[in-house]
Design a protein around this motif. Structure first.
Motif, short mmCIF file in Angstrom:
data_model
loop_
_atom_site.label_atom_id
_atom_site.label_comp_id
_atom_site.label_asym_id
_atom_site.label_seq_id
_atom_site.Cartn_x
_atom_site.Cartn_y
_atom_site.Cartn_z
N PRO A 118 8.97 -28.70 -46.95
CA PRO A 118 9.81 -27.79 -46.16
C PRO A 118 9.72 -28.08 -44.67
O PRO A 118 8.70 -28.55 -44.16
CB PRO A 118 9.21 -26.42 -46.48
N HIS A 119 10.80 -27.78 -43.98
CA HIS A 119 10.83 -27.87 -42.52
C HIS A 119 11.30 -26.51 -42.00
O HIS A 119 12.37 -26.01 -42.39
CB HIS A 119 11.79 -28.96 -42.04
N PHE A 120 10.51 -25.92 -41.12
CA PHE A 120 10.89 -24.64 -40.53
C PHE A 120 10.19 -24.49 -39.19
O PHE A 120 9.16 -25.10 -38.92
CB PHE A 120 10.54 -23.47 -41.46
N ASP A 121 10.78 -23.65 -38.34
CA ASP A 121 10.23 -23.38 -37.01
C ASP A 121 9.53 -22.03 -37.02
O ASP A 121 10.00 -21.07 -37.65
CB ASP A 121 11.33 -23.37 -35.96
N VAL A 122 8.42 -21.95 -36.30
CA VAL A 122 7.65 -20.72 -36.19
C VAL A 122 7.41 -20.40 -34.71
O VAL A 122 6.98 -21.27 -33.96
CB VAL A 122 6.27 -20.84 -36.89
N LYS A 123 7.72 -19.19 -34.32
CA LYS A 123 7.40 -18.72 -32.97
C LYS A 123 6.48 -17.51 -33.09
O LYS A 123 6.80 -16.56 -33.80
CB LYS A 123 8.66 -18.36 -32.18
N ILE A 124 5.35 -17.56 -32.41
CA ILE A 124 4.35 -16.50 -32.51
C ILE A 124 3.94 -16.04 -31.12
O ILE A 124 3.66 -16.85 -30.24
CB ILE A 124 3.10 -17.00 -33.27
N ASP A 125 3.91 -14.72 -30.94
CA ASP A 125 3.29 -14.10 -29.77
C ASP A 125 2.21 -13.17 -30.30
O ASP A 125 2.48 -12.29 -31.14
CB ASP A 125 4.31 -13.31 -28.95
N VAL A 157 17.09 -27.05 -46.38
CA VAL A 157 17.17 -26.28 -47.63
C VAL A 157 15.78 -26.03 -48.20
O VAL A 157 15.50 -24.93 -48.70
CB VAL A 157 18.05 -27.02 -48.66
N GLU A 158 14.91 -27.04 -48.14
CA GLU A 158 13.56 -26.87 -48.65
C GLU A 158 12.79 -25.84 -47.85
O GLU A 158 11.96 -25.09 -48.39
CB GLU A 158 12.82 -28.20 -48.66
N GLY A 159 13.06 -25.77 -46.54
CA GLY A 159 12.44 -24.76 -45.71
C GLY A 159 12.89 -23.36 -46.11
O GLY A 159 12.09 -22.42 -46.17
N GLU A 160 14.18 -23.20 -46.39
CA GLU A 160 14.70 -21.91 -46.85
C GLU A 160 14.05 -21.50 -48.17
O GLU A 160 13.69 -20.32 -48.36
CB GLU A 160 16.22 -21.98 -47.01
N LEU A 161 13.90 -22.46 -49.08
CA LEU A 161 13.28 -22.18 -50.38
C LEU A 161 11.83 -21.75 -50.18
O LEU A 161 11.37 -20.77 -50.80
CB LEU A 161 13.36 -23.41 -51.27
N PHE A 162 11.10 -22.46 -49.34
CA PHE A 162 9.70 -22.14 -49.10
C PHE A 162 9.55 -20.73 -48.53
O PHE A 162 8.75 -19.92 -49.02
CB PHE A 162 9.08 -23.17 -48.15
N LEU A 163 10.31 -20.41 -47.50
CA LEU A 163 10.18 -19.10 -46.86
C LEU A 163 10.54 -17.97 -47.82
O LEU A 163 9.86 -16.93 -47.86
CB LEU A 163 11.07 -19.03 -45.61
N ARG A 164 11.57 -18.18 -48.64
CA ARG A 164 11.98 -17.15 -49.58
C ARG A 164 10.96 -16.96 -50.70
O ARG A 164 10.54 -15.83 -51.01
CB ARG A 164 13.35 -17.48 -50.17
N GLU A 165 10.55 -18.06 -51.33
CA GLU A 165 9.66 -17.96 -52.49
C GLU A 165 8.26 -17.51 -52.11
O GLU A 165 7.59 -16.84 -52.90
CB GLU A 165 9.60 -19.31 -53.21
N TYR A 166 7.81 -17.86 -50.92
CA TYR A 166 6.47 -17.47 -50.50
C TYR A 166 6.45 -16.11 -49.80
O TYR A 166 5.40 -15.65 -49.36
CB TYR A 166 5.87 -18.54 -49.59
N GLY A 167 7.61 -15.48 -49.70
CA GLY A 167 7.67 -14.17 -49.07
C GLY A 167 7.36 -14.19 -47.59
O GLY A 167 6.82 -13.22 -47.04
N VAL A 168 7.69 -15.30 -46.92
CA VAL A 168 7.42 -15.42 -45.48
C VAL A 168 8.60 -14.85 -44.72
O VAL A 168 9.73 -15.33 -44.83
CB VAL A 168 7.20 -16.90 -45.09
N GLU A 169 8.36 -13.80 -43.93
CA GLU A 169 9.43 -13.11 -43.21
C GLU A 169 9.05 -12.93 -41.74
O GLU A 169 7.87 -12.78 -41.41
CB GLU A 169 9.69 -11.74 -43.83
N SER A 170 10.07 -12.91 -40.90
CA SER A 170 9.84 -12.58 -39.49
C SER A 170 9.42 -11.12 -39.38
O SER A 170 9.94 -10.26 -40.09
CB SER A 170 11.11 -12.83 -38.67
N SER A 171 8.49 -10.84 -38.49
CA SER A 171 8.00 -9.47 -38.36
C SER A 171 7.28 -9.28 -37.04
O SER A 171 6.84 -10.25 -36.40
CB SER A 171 7.05 -9.12 -39.51
N SER A 172 7.17 -8.03 -36.63
CA SER A 172 6.34 -7.63 -35.50
C SER A 172 5.44 -6.50 -35.99
O SER A 172 5.93 -5.51 -36.54
CB SER A 172 7.20 -7.14 -34.32
N ARG A 173 4.15 -6.66 -35.82
CA ARG A 173 3.24 -5.66 -36.38
C ARG A 173 2.02 -5.50 -35.48
O ARG A 173 1.62 -6.43 -34.76
CB ARG A 173 2.79 -6.06 -37.79
#
Length: 363
Positions: A118-125, A157-173
């Motif tokens: 998978p290829h995906f971008d992550v931004k973290i603060d 597409v593989e990045g979309e599959l990874f994020l969906r199947e692994y339950g990885v979602e953008s969030s602030s907590r």
């Protein structure tokens, strides 16, 4: 919450500078990291060592920025403050990370393909603020407050599959927790412990009202022992690190293997599960009367518990044993505080070699 914690961090830094008693020491060094999976990064790290009052241990403020050849970058601000004759401690951290992730993942046996890339971008603060109070000799109690904002964006597409199947979602907590710390290091051993014990135990809670989609919690044990080595100024350093997460923990908050301090040699974020038990050993050999040390090290970690996600998209394949070993070359930048600049070369059970250059000891 984010703005409030930023103000607290800045006030602490300014107050510490206003009340310093000894001449501060400022150092700037190159920061380097290189791993076949995570790419090669270069940057700068600045360290200000100061004293808030004459009876307190030396404090340290760090600014670090790095850019990698994967078009990723990071910025860290850290202030570790001892004050009121070491009756109080404050730890303040701010991190901004942008990472273009790409790695191979072994999939479940019931799928038609063995690996996913998978290829995906992550931004973290992320912001952390801790306060600790000396309850009795060597024993501190305190609390901490967190804020984390994570944004994930698939780039194929593989990045979309990874994020969906692994339950990885953008969030602030946000979250909060309690800390119990036992620390026998003297005021002269904060940067290079020689014969002391450090144990830090924390429990953290992330409720819905602070932004979590599901309530989750975790516990952390960080136990270190330092004993004198064979010759003068040598040290054998040992660490046990355990992190344990509840079953509703999101992927971005799982126990993560890797980076320049926790079992060196693995790219952080590639292997994550609910439970991690890790051991590290490092022998720090001082080369006679020079400013150099040689520090061979080994590390072992067991990951277990998998993670949330679908039946096929979880971290169960990350469960298992991981090993690494290597050697570091240290240069004593500041003899008074025994502040080291280190270059570590680590080889992992993934058959990868990583290089790190940074300030302070790994643990």
């Amino acid at each position: 919450m984010k703005q409030f914690l930023c103000i607290v961090l800045l006030v602490l830094c300014v107050d510490a500078q206003a009340s310093q008693k000894e001449e501060p020491t400022f150092k700037v060094v190159p920061m380097i990291s290189s791993n076949p999976t995570a790419g090669t990064g270069v940057g700068l790290m600045g360290s200000l060592t100061y004293q808030s009052d004459a009876e307190s241990s030396p404090s340290q403020a760090i600014v670090a920025a790095q850019y990698t050849d994967t078009d990723s970058y990071s910025l860290f601000l850290v202030n570790k403050l001892f004050f009121n004759a070491d009756k109080w401690q404050s730890n303040s951290i701010y991190a901004h990370i942008y990472n273009r992730s790409s790695f191979s993942i072994e999939l479940s046996e019931n799928l038609p393909i063995d690996f996913l890339e998978p290829h995906f971008d992550v931004k973290i603060d992320a912001i952390l603020q801790q306060f600790l109070y000396l309850l009795e000799k060597n024993l501190y109690v305190g609390g901490q407050l967190f804020y984390v904002a994570q944004d994930f964006k698939a780039t194929d597409v593989e990045g979309e599959l990874f994020l969906r199947e692994y339950g990885v979602e953008s969030s602030s907590r946000g979250g909060f927790g309690g800390i119990l710390s036992y620390d026998t290091r003297s005021k002269y051993e904060k940067f290079y412990p020689t014969n002391s014990t450090f144990v830090n135990i924390s429990f953290n809670y992330f409720p819905k009202f602070m932004g979590s989609k599901e309530v989750f919690y975790n516990g952390l044990i960080n136990a270190r022992r330092y004993i004198p080595g064979i010759t003068k100024n040598d040290v054998l350093a040992m660490q046990f690190l355990g992190q344990y997460c509840s079953d509703k923990t999101p992927d971005g908050a799982l126990s993560a293997l890797g980076a320049r301090n926790i079992i060196r040699g693995f790219p952080i974020g590639k292997y994550k599960t609910r439970y991690m038990n890790a051991l590290q050993f490092e022998y720090r050999y001082s080369i006679k009367e020079t400013r150099f040390r040689i520090a061979p090290f080994v590390g072992y970690a067991n990951l277990s518990g998998g993670s949330n996600g679908t039946e096929t998209g979880n971290r169960d394949k990350n469960n298992g044993d991981y090993y690494s070993g290597g050697c570091g070359l240290h240069y004593i930048l500041d003899k008074k505080h025994q502040l080291d600049y280190r270059i570590d070369v680590a080889y992992s059970s993934d058959d990868e070699t990583s290089v790190y250059a940074s300030l302070n000891q790994a643990f």
